[in-house]
Scaffold this motif. Structure first.
Motif, PDB file in Angstrom:
ATOM      1  N   GLY A 126       9.926   4.797   5.930  1.00 49.59           N
ATOM      2  CA  GLY A 126      10.821   4.872   4.777  1.00 49.59           C
ATOM      3  C   GLY A 126      10.248   4.139   3.574  1.00 49.59           C
ATOM      4  O   GLY A 126      10.343   4.607   2.438  1.00 49.59           O
ATOM      5  N   GLN A 127       9.640   2.975   3.848  1.00 48.15           N
ATOM      6  CA  GLN A 127       9.012   2.220   2.757  1.00 48.15           C
ATOM      7  C   GLN A 127       7.843   2.988   2.167  1.00 48.15           C
ATOM      8  O   GLN A 127       7.660   3.053   0.948  1.00 48.15           O
ATOM      9  CB  GLN A 127       8.549   0.852   3.275  1.00 48.15           C
ATOM     10  N   GLN A 128       7.035   3.599   3.048  1.00 52.24           N
ATOM     11  CA  GLN A 128       5.884   4.371   2.560  1.00 52.24           C
ATOM     12  C   GLN A 128       6.346   5.517   1.665  1.00 52.24           C
ATOM     13  O   GLN A 128       5.746   5.785   0.629  1.00 52.24           O
ATOM     14  CB  GLN A 128       5.078   4.932   3.731  1.00 52.24           C
ATOM     15  N   GLN A 129       7.416   6.192   2.082  1.00 52.72           N
ATOM     16  CA  GLN A 129       7.865   7.320   1.280  1.00 52.72           C
ATOM     17  C   GLN A 129       8.399   6.851  -0.073  1.00 52.72           C
ATOM     18  O   GLN A 129       8.228   7.531  -1.084  1.00 52.72           O
ATOM     19  CB  GLN A 129       8.923   8.135   2.048  1.00 52.72           C
ATOM     20  N   ARG A 130       9.008   5.654  -0.114  1.00 50.22           N
ATOM     21  CA  ARG A 130       9.473   5.138  -1.402  1.00 50.22           C
ATOM     22  C   ARG A 130       8.297   4.772  -2.306  1.00 50.22           C
ATOM     23  O   ARG A 130       8.359   4.954  -3.520  1.00 50.22           O
ATOM     24  CB  ARG A 130      10.400   3.937  -1.181  1.00 50.22           C
ATOM     25  N   VAL A 131       7.205   4.258  -1.689  1.00 46.46           N
ATOM     26  CA  VAL A 131       5.996   4.013  -2.487  1.00 46.46           C
ATOM     27  C   VAL A 131       5.479   5.347  -3.052  1.00 46.46           C
ATOM     28  O   VAL A 131       5.087   5.438  -4.213  1.00 46.46           O
ATOM     29  CB  VAL A 131       4.877   3.352  -1.646  1.00 46.46           C
ATOM     30  N   PRO A 184      -4.656   5.203   2.295  1.00 49.96           N
ATOM     31  CA  PRO A 184      -4.575   4.099   3.263  1.00 49.96           C
ATOM     32  C   PRO A 184      -5.498   2.933   2.938  1.00 49.96           C
ATOM     33  O   PRO A 184      -5.249   1.823   3.400  1.00 49.96           O
ATOM     34  CB  PRO A 184      -4.989   4.767   4.583  1.00 49.96           C
ATOM     35  N   HIS A 185      -6.538   3.176   2.133  1.00 47.92           N
ATOM     36  CA  HIS A 185      -7.496   2.102   1.853  1.00 47.92           C
ATOM     37  C   HIS A 185      -7.105   1.303   0.610  1.00 47.92           C
ATOM     38  O   HIS A 185      -7.816   0.374   0.235  1.00 47.92           O
ATOM     39  CB  HIS A 185      -8.896   2.690   1.673  1.00 47.92           C
ATOM     40  N   LEU A 186      -5.999   1.678  -0.037  1.00 43.77           N
ATOM     41  CA  LEU A 186      -5.573   0.976  -1.250  1.00 43.77           C
ATOM     42  C   LEU A 186      -4.248   0.264  -0.992  1.00 43.77           C
ATOM     43  O   LEU A 186      -3.422   0.738  -0.217  1.00 43.77           O
ATOM     44  CB  LEU A 186      -5.386   1.972  -2.401  1.00 43.77           C
ATOM     45  N   THR A 187      -4.043  -0.863  -1.698  1.00 44.31           N
ATOM     46  CA  THR A 187      -2.776  -1.571  -1.566  1.00 44.31           C
ATOM     47  C   THR A 187      -1.665  -0.726  -2.189  1.00 44.31           C
ATOM     48  O   THR A 187      -1.925   0.242  -2.907  1.00 44.31           O
ATOM     49  CB  THR A 187      -2.805  -2.915  -2.318  1.00 44.31           C
ATOM     50  N   VAL A 188      -0.436  -1.120  -1.912  1.00 41.30           N
ATOM     51  CA  VAL A 188       0.726  -0.450  -2.493  1.00 41.30           C
ATOM     52  C   VAL A 188       0.589  -0.402  -4.016  1.00 41.30           C
ATOM     53  O   VAL A 188       0.765   0.646  -4.640  1.00 41.30           O
ATOM     54  CB  VAL A 188       2.012  -1.194  -2.074  1.00 41.30           C
ATOM     55  N   LYS A 193       3.874  -1.142 -15.155  1.00 40.28           N
ATOM     56  CA  LYS A 193       4.662   0.056 -14.842  1.00 40.28           C
ATOM     57  C   LYS A 193       4.890   0.159 -13.322  1.00 40.28           C
ATOM     58  O   LYS A 193       5.994   0.429 -12.857  1.00 40.28           O
ATOM     59  CB  LYS A 193       3.902   1.279 -15.352  1.00 40.28           C
ATOM     60  N   ALA A 194       3.811  -0.080 -12.568  1.00 38.53           N
ATOM     61  CA  ALA A 194       3.892   0.018 -11.108  1.00 38.53           C
ATOM     62  C   ALA A 194       4.877  -1.002 -10.553  1.00 38.53           C
ATOM     63  O   ALA A 194       5.705  -0.686  -9.700  1.00 38.53           O
ATOM     64  CB  ALA A 194       2.504  -0.181 -10.494  1.00 38.53           C
ATOM     65  N   ARG A 195       4.806  -2.233 -11.058  1.00 35.00           N
ATOM     66  CA  ARG A 195       5.724  -3.271 -10.582  1.00 35.00           C
ATOM     67  C   ARG A 195       7.168  -2.885 -10.849  1.00 35.00           C
ATOM     68  O   ARG A 195       8.043  -3.063  -9.994  1.00 35.00           O
ATOM     69  CB  ARG A 195       5.416  -4.600 -11.284  1.00 35.00           C
ATOM     70  N   SER A 196       7.416  -2.348 -12.047  1.00 34.28           N
ATOM     71  CA  SER A 196       8.813  -2.039 -12.365  1.00 34.28           C
ATOM     72  C   SER A 196       9.301  -0.875 -11.500  1.00 34.28           C
ATOM     73  O   SER A 196      10.445  -0.867 -11.044  1.00 34.28           O
ATOM     74  CB  SER A 196       8.970  -1.778 -13.870  1.00 34.28           C
ATOM     75  N   LEU A 197       8.423   0.115 -11.227  1.00 30.06           N
ATOM     76  CA  LEU A 197       8.825   1.235 -10.369  1.00 30.06           C
ATOM     77  C   LEU A 197       9.042   0.775  -8.926  1.00 30.06           C
ATOM     78  O   LEU A 197       9.979   1.196  -8.258  1.00 30.06           O
ATOM     79  CB  LEU A 197       7.776   2.340 -10.407  1.00 30.06           C
ATOM     80  N   LEU A 198       8.160  -0.112  -8.463  1.00 34.69           N
ATOM     81  CA  LEU A 198       8.293  -0.588  -7.083  1.00 34.69           C
ATOM     82  C   LEU A 198       9.542  -1.444  -6.927  1.00 34.69           C
ATOM     83  O   LEU A 198      10.182  -1.453  -5.875  1.00 34.69           O
ATOM     84  CB  LEU A 198       7.032  -1.353  -6.671  1.00 34.69           C
ATOM     85  N   THR A 199       9.908  -2.149  -7.988  1.00 35.58           N
ATOM     86  CA  THR A 199      11.170  -2.896  -7.957  1.00 35.58           C
ATOM     87  C   THR A 199      12.338  -1.919  -7.879  1.00 35.58           C
ATOM     88  O   THR A 199      13.285  -2.108  -7.118  1.00 35.58           O
ATOM     89  CB  THR A 199      11.298  -3.766  -9.224  1.00 35.58           C
ATOM     90  N   ARG A 200      12.218  -0.838  -8.648  1.00 30.18           N
ATOM     91  CA  ARG A 200      13.287   0.164  -8.682  1.00 30.18           C
ATOM     92  C   ARG A 200      13.512   0.803  -7.309  1.00 30.18           C
ATOM     93  O   ARG A 200      14.634   1.136  -6.963  1.00 30.18           O
ATOM     94  CB  ARG A 200      12.874   1.226  -9.703  1.00 30.18           C
ATOM     95  N   VAL A 201      12.428   0.987  -6.523  1.00 27.14           N
ATOM     96  CA  VAL A 201      12.610   1.581  -5.192  1.00 27.14           C
ATOM     97  C   VAL A 201      12.756   0.498  -4.116  1.00 27.14           C
ATOM     98  O   VAL A 201      12.695   0.785  -2.927  1.00 27.14           O
ATOM     99  CB  VAL A 201      11.457   2.547  -4.822  1.00 27.14           C
ATOM    100  N   ALA A 251       5.034   7.277 -11.546  1.00 24.27           N
ATOM    101  CA  ALA A 251       4.200   6.472 -12.431  1.00 24.27           C
ATOM    102  C   ALA A 251       3.551   7.300 -13.531  1.00 24.27           C
ATOM    103  O   ALA A 251       3.142   6.761 -14.559  1.00 24.27           O
ATOM    104  CB  ALA A 251       3.117   5.755 -11.614  1.00 24.27           C
ATOM    105  N   LEU A 252       3.436   8.596 -13.317  1.00 19.65           N
ATOM    106  CA  LEU A 252       2.813   9.447 -14.344  1.00 19.65           C
ATOM    107  C   LEU A 252       3.857  10.016 -15.310  1.00 19.65           C
ATOM    108  O   LEU A 252       3.559  10.917 -16.081  1.00 19.65           O
ATOM    109  CB  LEU A 252       2.034  10.586 -13.674  1.00 19.65           C
TER     110      LEU A 252
END
Lengths: 242, 229
Positions: free
Chosen positions: A140-145, A90-94, A116-124, A152-153
């Motif tokens: 729903g958005q949180q679960q997609r994050v 909760p203390h970190l940004t998406v 990598k994070a940007r491309s994955l977040l675009t994908r979801v 990402a790993l």
């Protein structure tokens, strides 16, 4: 890819897993279903070592997990997990939620991790939310994050532990859509879920658990159309009544 | 008895030097206390029984004795202890400031440890599981995920403890150190101006603590996740 053989586990005198056996091939999508308290969540958590086992053995790729094995760094790297209650930080940004393990566990340079994070977040479907904090997003958005964070790993296997059970009904589908597209891309997945539509349409096979045992393993269509065991019949009759 | 506030102006620099020392003790006590206290909190929560037992014992002992006792102990015993270790049994002089810094760090750490431990316990088990599932090492999980959340959850209590620490620094008068109260006492006795000195010192303590507690109050409203940005 994954083999679970003769796995048992007890909490005190209560046996939650009784001699469980299962195989999951690479690229396969397996749904675990069953009544609550049947040991589904415990079983899926043994696959990445979040729950220890008392007997038996689990193999994930080359990694062998048995009672007493404590060094699991390699296992955790190849297995991603999505939780019922998201468990974003909760203390970190998406964006930071999706980069932190990349930089700390895989030692990826920050720029590469963010890309990598940007491309994955675009994908979801969340490319416009990367600077927000988890509390500013819908469930729903949180679960997609959380799915993006696990992906990402570059895991070889994804575990989903009731990923839609904490969501409002109108948000269930956006998460299932992401899971479906992941399955279509060939990800090996084990999902504990009550979403029988997803199980029927996306899963290759269904494991039905009751009382800590894997009672039935069947191809998804066969499981829903002609379950072999009485217990599975009774379970399906209960949940598909309406 | 006539109260003469003009008696204060000429001794302002001396009082300020006392106030500066009070602030220094507070800062050292806070920084050292939170660092050492966080270590104690992690040790107490650890699965290693020996480590956990040591931290628990330390915290319980420190919290069960008055600060003034600890000041005496460190002041009188540490010179002997260092002497035994390095100087063939003869005590080594340790300055009053160093004594005080060491005392406050050792003592306050026990209180900060319990606050930080409460912070860790307020984090859901799922967060620990998420750290494990992502393969974060214990150290990285604590540094980047758990500690920031723990501190955030207990920040108001940490600051309240710091206000208490600020007030407790006045106890260093027992070893004749010149903190704010010590400075005022020395002037009061030299000039026979007890009322003026203790009045002004009381006002200074009040202003600092009241301002700090108002800050804590405002902070509490802003700490909920998601309110910012």
């Amino acid at each position: 890819m994954i083999s679970i053989s003769h796995v048992s586990k007890s909490y005190g005198t209560f046996q939650v897993l009784k001699d469980c056996n299962a195989e999951v091939a690479r690229g396969e999508v397996v749904v675990i279903c069953g009544p609550s308290g049947s040991g589904k969540s415990t079983l899926i958590k043994t696959v990445n070592g979040l729950e220890t086992i008392d007997a038996g053995e689990i193999k994930v790729g080359d990694f062998r997990l048995a009672p007493g094995v404590t060094h699991m760094a390699a296992l955790r790297r190849s297995v991603g997990m999505v939780f019922q209650s998201f468990e974003l930080f909760p203390h970190l940004t998406v964006l930071s939620n999706v980069t932190i393990a990349q930089t700390k566990v895989l030692k990826r340079p920050k720029a590469a991790a963010e890309e990598k994070a940007r491309s994955l977040l675009t994908r979801v479907g969340l490319s416009t939310h990367i600077t927000k904090y988890p509390a500013q997003l819908s469930g729903g958005q949180q679960q997609r994050v959380a799915i993006a964070r696990a992906l990402a790993l570059d895991p070889e296997v994804m575990l989903f532990d009731e990923p839609t059970s904490a969501l409002d009904p109108e948000m269930v589908n956006e998460v299932l859509d992401v899971m479906t597209s992941l399955a279509k891309q060939g990800m090996t997945m084990i999902c504990v879920t009550h979403e029988m539509g997803f199980a029927r349409n996306v899963a290759n096979r269904v494991l039905f658990m009751d009382g800590g045992e894997i009672v039935e393993t069947a191809e998804a269509a066969k499981f829903f159309n002609a379950p072999a065991s009485e217990r599975a019949k009774a379970f399906l009759a209960r949940i598909l009544k309406h | 008895m006539n109260v003469d506030l003009s008696a204060i102006t000429s001794v302002v620099p001396f009082l300020l030097s006392g106030l500066l020392f009070t602030i220094q003790i507070t800062l050292v006590g806070v920084a050292g206390g939170i660092v050492f206290g966080s270590g104690l909190a992690v040790a107490r929560l650890s699965n290693n029984r020996l480590l956990s037992a040591f931290a628990t014992a330390y915290i319980n002992v420190m919290r069960s004795i008055p600060l003034i006792m600890v000041i005496f102990w460190v002041f009188f015993l540490v010179p002997w202890a260092i002497g035994w270790l390095t100087n063939g049994g003869r005590p080594v002089a340790v300055g009053a400031s160093l004594t005080i810094y060491v005392t406050f760090v050792l003592f306050e750490a026990a209180y900060y440890a319990e606050i930080v431990r409460a912070g860790f316990r307020s984090i859901s088990a799922g967060q620990y599981a998420a750290c494990e599932a992502l393969g974060l090492s214990k150290l990285n999980a604590y540094i980047y995920i758990l500690f920031p959340q723990a501190i955030r959850n207990v920040l108001p209590i940490l600051l309240t403890q710091t206000i208490i620490l600020f007030q407790d620094t006045s106890l260093v008068y027992v070893i004749s150190a010149t903190d704010l109260l010590g400075a005022a006492t020395k002037i009061a006795q030299r000039d026979g101006r007890l009322v003026e000195m203790y009045l002004i010192v009381g006002v200074i303590y009040f202003l600092f603590c009241y301002a700090a507690s108002q800050f804590v109050k405002r902070l509490q409203g802003r700490l909920a996740y998601g309110v910012r940005g």
